[in-house]
Design an enzyme around this catalytic site. Structure first.
Site, PDB file in Angstrom:
ATOM      1  N   ASP A  18      -5.116  -7.622  -5.481  1.00  0.00           N
ATOM      2  CA  ASP A  18      -5.190  -8.670  -4.295  1.00  0.00           C
ATOM      3  C   ASP A  18      -5.216  -9.844  -5.183  1.00  0.00           C
ATOM      4  OD1 ASP A  18      -4.853  -8.268  -1.729  1.00  0.00           O
ATOM      5  OD2 ASP A  18      -6.302  -6.577  -1.576  1.00  0.00           O
ATOM      6  N   HIS A  55       0.627  -1.292   0.126  1.00  0.00           N
ATOM      7  CA  HIS A  55       0.373  -0.018   0.251  1.00  0.00           C
ATOM      8  C   HIS A  55       0.865   1.739   0.076  1.00  0.00           C
ATOM      9  CE1 HIS A  55      -3.475  -2.646   0.555  1.00  0.00           C
ATOM     10  NE2 HIS A  55      -4.061  -1.981   0.038  1.00  0.00           N
TER      11      HIS A  55
HETATM   12  C1  PEP Z   1      -7.069  -3.948  -5.730  1.00  0.00           C
HETATM   13  O1  PEP Z   1      -6.612  -4.919  -4.462  1.00  0.00           O
HETATM   14  O2  PEP Z   1      -6.297  -4.397  -7.067  1.00  0.00           O
HETATM   15  C2  PEP Z   1      -6.625  -2.521  -5.027  1.00  0.00           C
HETATM   16  C3  PEP Z   1      -7.208  -2.482  -5.854  1.00  0.00           C
HETATM   17  O3  PEP Z   1      -7.016  -2.779  -4.056  1.00  0.00           O
HETATM   18  P1  PEP Z   1      -6.610  -2.064  -2.835  1.00  0.00           P
HETATM   19  O4  PEP Z   1      -4.942  -2.129  -3.466  1.00  0.00           O
HETATM   20  O5  PEP Z   1      -6.374  -1.296  -2.027  1.00  0.00           O
HETATM   21  O6  PEP Z   1      -5.982  -3.506  -1.855  1.00  0.00           O
HETATM   22 MG    MG Z   2      -7.400  -5.163  -2.695  1.00  0.00          MG
END
Ligand code: PEP
Ligand code: MG
Length: 754
Positions: free
Chosen positions: A627, A362
């Site tokens: 994810d 993140h």
């Molecule tokens: C993802 O998982 O692709 C997504 C956009 O959510 P995050 O990266 O905030 O988990």
């Molecule tokens: Mg995600």
């Protein structure tokens, strides 16, 4: 043999440089195996050779001179097969090569064990015997274990070499280090090193100008800790027996003792900052206890370390508040947390570098959202020693340059200026639609979560915010923000983007995003309590957020709500039910409510296979490829050890996304992509071929992706997709897509890092 092994490893760890470590290994292994020769060859990848780096038994003059071509001799065989070669009579083996310079002629028994780190053969550990000898299975596993240790040592030694070079002449000290992932862009600035809370033994020394102030800071930390211990002791009175509570007394005693406190103060007055002085004193003191014969006293060393850590955390807490960030800050650390990043004023933060981490952590996403170049997974970076040094971050080549020489510095500044020029050159696309030459139109949205980027989004011609990561706002607080505060925030966001749609995602904490004031300690956080699971278990928090969103939506009509981490129909049903409750509650209080568009994130494999049912319960779906890739491939998106396995162009991930797009659209629901793939040209090209309805990405990629879409025919993207879907691996798919972009004259795009 185990004891010998342990001793050797300890001895190696105490050495100062790699050649000392290698010399020690060859001597100790030779003695332990009662053999005639032990040598270490190291791989020189530039020249395709193995170089003799240390030996006990061969002619010492051969060190550094004997070089074997890749694959040559038994040593080369051990390396190319990446497994031990153990032969009783070497000259009789077909792969045997006689090397005169080593004085090798009389040796017969041979065992060579490759030294491997993360799949790279770093070298070969070799033992030889004059007579014929087959080394035993035990001896072989002894060498294999030692080789694994040696691999770690080589990495450590590389770090020490880096330090030695940096400590030398500043001009000749320019140094390049490589990472495993990045956020695109170039930056140059001054390193500001941040520490995780758990790094007492990694705290560096640092000179200070005002020892009095530093000593006062330390005394304050000691006093605060003493008070805290007394409070804890009181609180535990009902829970613990007096015997168990003795620990608090022991800690209090240690804190009042001369050795720990005065020892630290002495070092502070000698000119070291408090954390460095504390580290030195605590480690010295703990070592004394560790070497005592009495087991009870020996165990006290752990208490001392623990207490030292607590004091350090206190000192750091204070330091975070007082931290000074230079105008061109390059934030650096073993690992950088979201809150550490957000602590730096955005106009001062120019780049990020960390030892651990990957491109989809993140922090990386945030860096991209803010357009900050970054390099992650720089395993031989010694952050503790780099504070205040000039650093260039190259997110395109995933390299970090420490102390760039003046000409190099000029070069970086020139590239930074050119880059700004390129994005200015794309500005004319700002108000043009993302439409292919043969008329396929899709929407380009921005990923956001901060004010800084939402205002920028408004001015860069995006058609909406496809993913507003609401949790980022929660990180900036020291408690959960209330309904009023959230409603004000969301209203502002909707107003800025009005009439373009804004997709507000409900809280997605957990995983690698624990809130500082809502700690979650789990063995397996990505498979644990995160996203919608927390929201459903804490309906109070969830409904507060939903009411705040709905209130914003009652003022502006561009609201959409998105649920993260949906993994079953039941979860979605519950979330929708709570949304309905929140609506009713507001209406009962006389707040007019509009029904917003509602969507789910498809980021858990189970949602892919239930997409038909799930998508019909909502208005749209957005694929969270970050994810989804992690869960489909079972690769932790934050773990640099497995970063090479993480690739959203894996055929299984592409097949899953295509399935979601086809089934979602068949149900009449638009399907977008909001993971990092959307901003990666090769991936976006294939997503275009799938016919997605929208792509949501960080702003920095937007115009480049628009340029691509406006240059490529939809039919050609479809054909390319059909072709690569027959491939069986991500690397082949990526190189085919890259080649396609080059052939279309879009190589300028390929500087966009992943
Ligand atoms: C993802 O998982 O692709 C997504 C956009 O959510 P995050 O990266 O905030 O988990
Ligand atoms: Mg995600």
């Amino acid at each position: 043999m185990l004891d010998t092994l342990r001793r050797i490893v300890q001895d190696i760890n105490a050495t100062r440089d790699l050649s000392e470590a290698l010399n020690l290994i060859v001597a100790e292994v030779k003695a332990a195996l009662h053999t005639d020769v032990c040598s270490v060859y190291m791989t020189d990848y530039n020249r395709g050779e193995y170089v003799l780096m240390a030996t006990d038994g061969l002619r010492p003059g051969a060190v550094g001179k004997v070089r074997l071509k890749f694959g040559q001799g038994l040593t080369g065989l051990a390396a190319s097969r990446a497994e031990p070669i153990n032969v009783e009579n070497a000259p009789a083996h077909p792969a045997f090569r006689y090397v005169a310079a080593t004085g090798e002629a009389p040796f017969h028994g041979f065992i060579g064990v490759p030294v491997i780190r993360r799949r790279r053969v770093l070298g070969v550990l070799v033992a030889q015997q004059r007579e014929q000898r087959k080394y035993s299975a035990d001896e072989e596993s002894f060498l294999v274990t030692l080789a694994a240790q040696l691999a770690g040592c080589i990495n450590q030694a590389e770090i020490r070499q880096v330090l030695a070079r940096l400590d030398g002449d500043a001009l000749s000290g320019t140094l390049f280090l490589e990472g495993v992932a990045s956020a695109r862009g170039l930056a140059i600035g001054e390193a500001v090193v941040v520490f995780p809370a758990t790094a007492l033994d990694r705290v560096p020394d640092k000179d200070i100008a005002n020892p009095e102030a530093e000593a006062a800071r330390f005394r304050q930390a000691v006093a605060a800790e003493l008070a805290e211990l007394q409070r804890l002791n009181e609180r535990m009175r009902l829970l613990l027996s007096p015997g168990d509570r003795a620990l608090f007394d022991a800690y209090a005693l240690l804190l009042s003792s001369d050795s720990l406190v005065n020892g630290t103060l002495e070092r502070i007055y000698a000119g070291n900052w408090a954390p460095g002085a504390l580290r030195a004193t605590v480690l010295e003191y703990a070592n004394i206890f560790m070497e005592m014969d009495d087991p009870y006293l020996r165990e006290r060393s752990a208490d001392i370390l623990d207490l030292g850590q607590r004091l350090l955390d206190r000192l750091h807490e204070e330091q975070v508040v007082n931290r000074h960030y230079p105008d061109h800050t390059i934030l650096m650390g073993e690992e950088i947390s979201v809150s550490q990043l957000l602590d730096v004023p955005p106009e001062k933060l120019k780049g990020l570098v960390s030892v651990r981490g990957t491109g989809t952590s993140h922090v990386a996403l945030l860096a991209r959202g803010l357009g900050i170049p970054a390099v992650f997974g720089v395993s031989n970076l010694p952050p503790g020693r780099l504070n205040g040094r000039e650093v260039a971050v190259d997110g395109y080549t995933m390299r970090v340059c420490i102390q760039p020489s003046p000409p190099l510095r000029q070069e970086y500044l020139k590239l930074i200026a050119e880059e700004a020029e390129l994005s200015r050159g794309l500005q004319h696309l700002r108000d043009l639609p993302a439409e292919t030459p043969d008329g396929y139109r899709l929407e380009l949205h921005a990923n956001s979560g901060l004010f800084a980027d939402i205002a920028a989004a408004r001015n860069s011609g995006v058609e909406g915010v496809g993913l507003y990561r609401s949790e980022l706002h929660f990180f900036l607080r020291d408690r959960f923000p209330g309904e009023e505060e959230q409603a004000t925030l969301y209203t502002r966001v909707l107003r800025i983007m009005d009439p373009h749609p804004v997709v507000l995602r409900t809280l997605d904490v957990g995983g690698d995003k624990p809130l500082p004031y809502f700690p979650i300690n789990e063995q397996n956080p990505f498979l644990g309590w995160r996203g919608i699971r927390i929201s459903l278990d804490q309906p109070d928090l969830f409904k507060t957020q939903l009411r705040a969103m709905l209130r914003a939506g009652s003022v502006y009509a561009n609201l959409a709500i998105l649920f993260p981490m949906i993994s079953s129909v039941g979860e979605l049903r519950e979330a929708l039910e709570l949304l309905r409750c929140a609506q009713v509650e507001l209406q009962e209080n006389g707040v007019p409510v509009r029904t917003p568009r509602v969507g789910i994130m498809v980021e858990v494999p189970s949602a892919v296979y239930q997409i038909d049912t799930l998508v019909r319960m909502v208005d749209f779906a957005s694929v969270g490829s970050n994810d989804l890739t992690q869960y489909l491939l079972a690769v932790d998106r934050n773990n640099d050890r497995v970063a090479k396995l993480y690739d959203p162009l894996h055929p299984a991930v592409l097949a899953a996304i295509r399935h979601v797009v086809e089934r979602g659209q068949a149900a009449g629901r638009p399907i977008g992509i909001c993971g990092e793939m959307a901003g990666d040209p090769a991936s976006a090209l294939l997503l275009l071929g799938m016919g997605v309805d929208s792509l949501s990405m960080n702003l920095g990629s937007l115009l480049k992706i628009k340029w691509m879409i406006r240059s490529i025919r939809y039919a050609a993207a479809q054909e390319l997709l059909a072709e690569v879907m027959t491939f069986d691996n991500a690397a082949a798919i990526r190189s085919r897509a890259t080649l396609f972009l080059e052939q279309q004259g879009l190589s300028g795009l390929l500087r966009v890092g992943r």
